[in-house]
Design an enzyme around this catalytic site. Structure first.
Site: not given
Length: 452
Positions: A335, A94, A119, A22-23, A313
């Protein structure tokens, strides 16, 4: 308003294929706006985050052919038809903030993008983004339009190469600076850049696109002005978060699962921590097999950090895994300051864990002495019990799924749009591994209440 019904207590066994990251794909879609050439992506995940990003890019003028079942997408932006991203995308994800970096060198028009979403895991300010863009010649303003917040950006004298010093290796700020630098005159040096595999994948894509770009050993990315672009075909890297999640679920439930596509180089730190608690894994030619090989051992100290550190994550599902280990472990989140919002529900399901504001790590982090509950002590092993839970964010969502897979009673999870942002066909994949999980509609009375 779908829900997941899960009855746990069954080991997960079998084979599952991890989807594309996804990222990675969401950023490369925005990066393709830099040129007017065709880009073909393979291993594209069919998730709502990609759907939202595609819709954002279509507003700019991108043409998209997406074969969802094949995981193939063909895109081209022959011209920028609009530099205005409608404000109804505000809070969707984002990605809008990255539009500025990609479009500043391609259009002379004012670029207007809505505020960022995603999120709610802590403050994720855009100060670093704005600083980097302004260093490269952009002017960025924050305005209110019809009671909605938006960013205005333009480069009245064009984008110019510069030295950009990032105070923290933010992934998206690094990506934004890289995109803006691609069309900036001369050379740009981005110091203190993020080095995550998804950032490297973006760099590899940009090199194929025609950008002269390289990484130095001191976290510096160098980018030269690009005027000639080329057609690209690019395979998206595997989602290392999803791959790790299936691995942790397999071990926690005392099962054995082969995760096709899992890449050892992207998961080194995770695999080391897994080995420390006696979690079993074997690296194969086309993936990694994860398995329970005996009682899990606590006594672990885990600290999240930027790559190559332990990915933030991975933290939430790993905490659930630690609840099945004998003894106490410490988790220090460095983080995001609000990443432990999921702990309360896990405690209600039977977990033994406590939050602390102190830095329970090898060194103080940037949240030291700020009263953020960013350290956690976990005691195991835990016998979970079923519960109705509302998912607060994407990765907490999978942590809840794991806890539910361990509870012998039925659990009901709502708030599935968060899960759907990052996991492709999650319930089908878990069903294929033997999980008792179904997606159902909320009762009519609840639907009527939510719409009133």
């Amino acid at each position: 308003m779908d829900r997941l019904k899960i009855t746990g207590g069954t080991p997960l066994n079998g084979h599952v294929k991890a989807a594309g990251a996804k990222n990675a794909i969401s950023k490369m879609l925005v990066a393709s706006l830099l040129s007017d050439k065709k880009c073909i992506f393979t291993n594209v995940p069919n998730i709502s985050e990609v759907e939202t990003t595609v819709n954002l890019c279509k507003e700019i003028g991108m043409e998209v052919k997406w074969e969802k079942e094949e995981g193939r997408m063909e895109v081209i932006t022959k011209e920028v038809k609009s530099s205005y991203v409608p404000l109804n995308f505000s809070g969707a994800n984002r990605i809008p903030i990255l539009m500025m970096g990609a479009l500043l060198g391609r259009t002379k028009e004012n670029i207007i993008v809505p505020t960022v979403g995603g999120c709610k895991i802590g403050k994720r300010p855009v100060d670093f983004h704005i600083m980097a863009l302004e260093k490269l010649g952009a002017k960025v303003e924050y305005r209110t339009i019809k009671k909605e917040q938006a960013y205005f950006a333009h480069a009245p004298e064009g984008m110019k190469g510069a030295i950009v010093e990032l105070p923290y290796p933010s992934v998206m700020a690094t990506e934004n600076a890289i995109l803006a630098a691609c069309r900036a005159k001369g050379q740009t040096a981005i110091r203190g850049a993020a080095m995550e595999p998804e950032v490297i994948d973006l760099i590899l894509f940009l090199q194929k696109l025609g950008v002269v770009i390289y990484v130095d050993v001191d976290r510096t990315v160098y980018v030269r002005e690009t005027t000639q672009f080329y057609e690209v075909e690019h395979k998206v890297i595997t989602d290392r978060i999803e791959a790790a999640c299936f691995g942790m679920a397999a071990i926690a439930t005392k099962g054995r699962v082969f995760v096709e596509g899992a890449e050892q180089p992207h998961m080194v730190t995770f695999l080391n921590k897994l080995r420390r608690i006696n979690g079993g894994f074997a690296v194969k030619e086309n993936g990694i097999e994860f398995f329970y090989q005996g009682p899990l051992k606590g006594g672990l100290h885990l600290e999240t950090d930027v790559h190559p550190g332990f990915l933030t994550d991975w933290q939430q599902p790993f905490v659930v895994l630690l609840t099945q280990a004998e003894g106490s472990s410490v988790v220090h989140e460095t983080v995001y300051e609000n990443r432990f919002g999921y702990v309360k529900a896990l405690k209600e399901m039977g977990a033994h864990m406590e939050l602390f504001t102190q830095c329970l790590g090898d060194r103080p982090c940037r949240f030291a002495n700020q009263n953020y509950e960013h350290s956690l002590i976990v005691k195991g092993p835990t016998a979970f019990r079923g519960k109705e839970i509302v998912i607060p964010d994407l990765r907490a969502g999978f942590a809840y799924v794991m806890a539910a897979l361990l509870a012998p009673e039925e659990s009901i999870l709502s708030g599935l749009p968060y899960l759907d942002r990052g996991y492709e066909h999650l319930e089908e994949k878990l069903q294929g591994l033997g999980a008792n999980i179904t997606r159902v509609k909320a009762p009519k009375e609840e639907l009527q209440l939510s719409s009133s």
